[in-house]
Design an enzyme around this catalytic site. Sequence first.
Site, PDB file in Angstrom:
ATOM      1  N   TYR A 156       0.845  -1.209   0.000  1.00  0.00           N
ATOM      2  CA  TYR A 156       0.000   0.000   0.000  1.00  0.00           C
ATOM      3  C   TYR A 156       0.882   1.261   0.000  1.00  0.00           C
ATOM      4  O   TYR A 156       0.665   2.189  -0.787  1.00  0.00           O
ATOM      5  CB  TYR A 156      -0.924  -0.021   1.214  1.00  0.00           C
ATOM      6  CG  TYR A 156      -1.953   1.085   1.249  1.00  0.00           C
ATOM      7  CD1 TYR A 156      -3.096   1.018   0.463  1.00  0.00           C
ATOM      8  CD2 TYR A 156      -1.797   2.192   2.078  1.00  0.00           C
ATOM      9  CE1 TYR A 156      -4.047   2.027   0.494  1.00  0.00           C
ATOM     10  CE2 TYR A 156      -2.739   3.197   2.120  1.00  0.00           C
ATOM     11  CZ  TYR A 156      -3.869   3.112   1.333  1.00  0.00           C
ATOM     12  OH  TYR A 156      -4.814   4.112   1.367  1.00  0.00           O
TER      13      TYR A 156
HETATM   14  N1  NAD Z   1     -10.059   4.962   4.495  1.00  0.00           N
HETATM   15  C1  NAD Z   1      -8.866   5.405   4.831  1.00  0.00           C
HETATM   16  O1  NAD Z   1      -8.431   5.312   6.002  1.00  0.00           O
HETATM   17  C2  NAD Z   1      -7.991   6.074   3.796  1.00  0.00           C
HETATM   18  C3  NAD Z   1      -6.891   6.818   4.247  1.00  0.00           C
HETATM   19  C4  NAD Z   1      -6.079   7.420   3.299  1.00  0.00           C
HETATM   20  C5  NAD Z   1      -6.368   7.301   1.943  1.00  0.00           C
HETATM   21  N2  NAD Z   1      -7.439   6.569   1.565  1.00  0.00           N
HETATM   22  C6  NAD Z   1      -7.677   6.428   0.134  1.00  0.00           C
HETATM   23  O2  NAD Z   1      -8.933   6.994  -0.186  1.00  0.00           O
HETATM   24  C7  NAD Z   1      -9.497   6.317  -1.303  1.00  0.00           C
HETATM   25  C8  NAD Z   1     -10.929   5.912  -1.007  1.00  0.00           C
HETATM   26  O3  NAD Z   1     -10.917   5.075   0.111  1.00  0.00           O
HETATM   27  P1  NAD Z   1     -12.219   4.739   0.979  1.00  0.00           P
HETATM   28  O4  NAD Z   1     -11.786   4.799   2.389  1.00  0.00           O
HETATM   29  O5  NAD Z   1     -13.358   5.538   0.532  1.00  0.00           O
HETATM   30  O6  NAD Z   1     -12.379   3.193   0.619  1.00  0.00           O
HETATM   31  P2  NAD Z   1     -13.597   2.393  -0.012  1.00  0.00           P
HETATM   32  O7  NAD Z   1     -13.178   0.954   0.027  1.00  0.00           O
HETATM   33  O8  NAD Z   1     -14.855   2.767   0.657  1.00  0.00           O
HETATM   34  O9  NAD Z   1     -13.637   2.917  -1.505  1.00  0.00           O
HETATM   35  C9  NAD Z   1     -12.804   2.447  -2.520  1.00  0.00           C
HETATM   36  C10 NAD Z   1     -13.644   2.199  -3.757  1.00  0.00           C
HETATM   37  O10 NAD Z   1     -12.772   1.809  -4.810  1.00  0.00           O
HETATM   38  C11 NAD Z   1     -13.435   0.812  -5.542  1.00  0.00           C
HETATM   39  N3  NAD Z   1     -12.482   0.015  -6.304  1.00  0.00           N
HETATM   40  C12 NAD Z   1     -11.615  -0.919  -5.847  1.00  0.00           C
HETATM   41  N4  NAD Z   1     -10.946  -1.461  -6.867  1.00  0.00           N
HETATM   42  C13 NAD Z   1     -11.380  -0.873  -8.000  1.00  0.00           C
HETATM   43  C14 NAD Z   1     -11.063  -1.002  -9.373  1.00  0.00           C
HETATM   44  N5  NAD Z   1     -10.169  -1.898  -9.795  1.00  0.00           N
HETATM   45  N6  NAD Z   1     -11.718  -0.237 -10.265  1.00  0.00           N
HETATM   46  C15 NAD Z   1     -12.653   0.659  -9.871  1.00  0.00           C
HETATM   47  N7  NAD Z   1     -12.999   0.822  -8.577  1.00  0.00           N
HETATM   48  C16 NAD Z   1     -12.369   0.075  -7.650  1.00  0.00           C
HETATM   49  C17 NAD Z   1     -14.143  -0.033  -4.472  1.00  0.00           C
HETATM   50  O11 NAD Z   1     -15.169  -0.850  -5.035  1.00  0.00           O
HETATM   51  C18 NAD Z   1     -14.666   1.061  -3.568  1.00  0.00           C
HETATM   52  O12 NAD Z   1     -15.950   1.478  -3.943  1.00  0.00           O
HETATM   53  C19 NAD Z   1      -8.566   5.142  -1.595  1.00  0.00           C
HETATM   54  O13 NAD Z   1      -7.701   5.478  -2.646  1.00  0.00           O
HETATM   55  C20 NAD Z   1      -7.780   4.998  -0.329  1.00  0.00           C
HETATM   56  O14 NAD Z   1      -6.522   4.402  -0.535  1.00  0.00           O
HETATM   57  C21 NAD Z   1      -8.271   5.967   2.443  1.00  0.00           C
END
Ligand code: NAD
Length: 326
Positions: free
Chosen positions: A210
């Site tokens: 990651y």
């Molecule tokens: N949640 C956290 O703590 C956090 C912290 C820092 C950064 N982020 C980043 O924020 C972003 C959103 O995260 P989130 O917390 O909303 O997670 P989430 O899992 O709710 O959302 C991620 C979405 O991406 C979609 N996805 C996964 N693989 C895919 C693909 N191959 N093609 C298209 N869509 C795909 C999933 O179906 C999901 O709807 C991510 O990039 C994550 O790395 C999250």
Amino acid sequence: MNKLQQILTRGQDFWQKFYEKKGKKGVAQVAVLGLGLLYLQYQVRKYNGWLKKKSVVNEHIFITGGASGIGRSMAISFAKLGAKISIVDVNEQGLNKVVDQLNALYGEKTAFGTQCDVSDPQSVKNAIKRCVEFHQKKIDILINNAGVVSGKQILQNTDASIARTMNINTTAHHWTVREVLGDMIANRHGHIVTIASIAGWVGVRGLADYCASKFGAVGFDESLRFELRATKSNVKTTCICPYFINTGMFDGAKSKFPLLFPILSEKYATQRIVNAVLQDEAVVIMPIILNFAIMVKALFPTFVYDNMMELFGVSESMDDFKGRQQ
Ligand SMILES: NC(=O)c1ccc[n+]([C@@H]2O[C@H](COP(=O)([O-])OP(=O)(O)OC[C@H]3O[C@@H](n4cnc5c(N)ncnc54)[C@H](O)[C@@H]3O)[C@@H](O)[C@H]2O)c1
């Protein structure tokens, strides 16, 4: 002598006396304090979303991974501001639910969604074509948000899982950006948003794949920004680097000092991201205190940084990680 001249003369007298009494050192101290206060008020205004904001009315905003978490919340927030929304995700059911919700709330043709795997360039190409056809408008703001996490230590991870993380979290940004950037540059209008992570600046035990992917995303954004600067392009970039957010993606991950490093709420993170886009901010580290970790890493020997990260429990934050349960 008019009023303005009187004020200027009084000001001049004041600084003359101040200089005679305190010397160059005193003047320098006041200048540093003044600049510090100016910077502080700018930061306060920025973090509260009080800077000048651009309008997104009728702008075509394309969000990857919009079926859940902050992708879905951003779609709702931008639709509320009058934007035309396109959502792509691998989760078709979730995607359709968000699109139906947006169209019910903000008007029939507000949102369009189509299934897409962002790690497949052809899937991205087809999805963008469908979205542009639906809204009859090129993409104005691209938000690369789709992401996955395995939460596995290096030796426990699998080849397929490592490749998946890299392909979705990093390589996919090339596929989406390459589809829209040419038009944005030609139209002298556009904005590319990278949802990276603080894991793009800081390494964490149990997050090697990651972190590698998010360091890649941060690097991608920075390179893109410099490419655009070199041509004096009007196209904007924003890189978002949050700590844990309570969307479910990082369920089980913990903060040893939640008062210092709070797990962010989805609502707060979304509002901050939306404001950052509207205010054309280049890089957002949230919470702001994490800038300190980056500063220590840049300025001090590695052992100081390593000990500090262990003291603050950053390296153990993934020990009870479960991840999304559904
Ligand atoms: N949640 C956290 O703590 C956090 C912290 C820092 C950064 N982020 C980043 O924020 C972003 C959103 O995260 P989130 O917390 O909303 O997670 P989430 O899992 O709710 O959302 C991620 C979405 O991406 C979609 N996805 C996964 N693989 C895919 C693909 N191959 N093609 C298209 N869509 C795909 C999933 O179906 C999901 O709807 C991510 O990039 C994550 O790395 C999250």
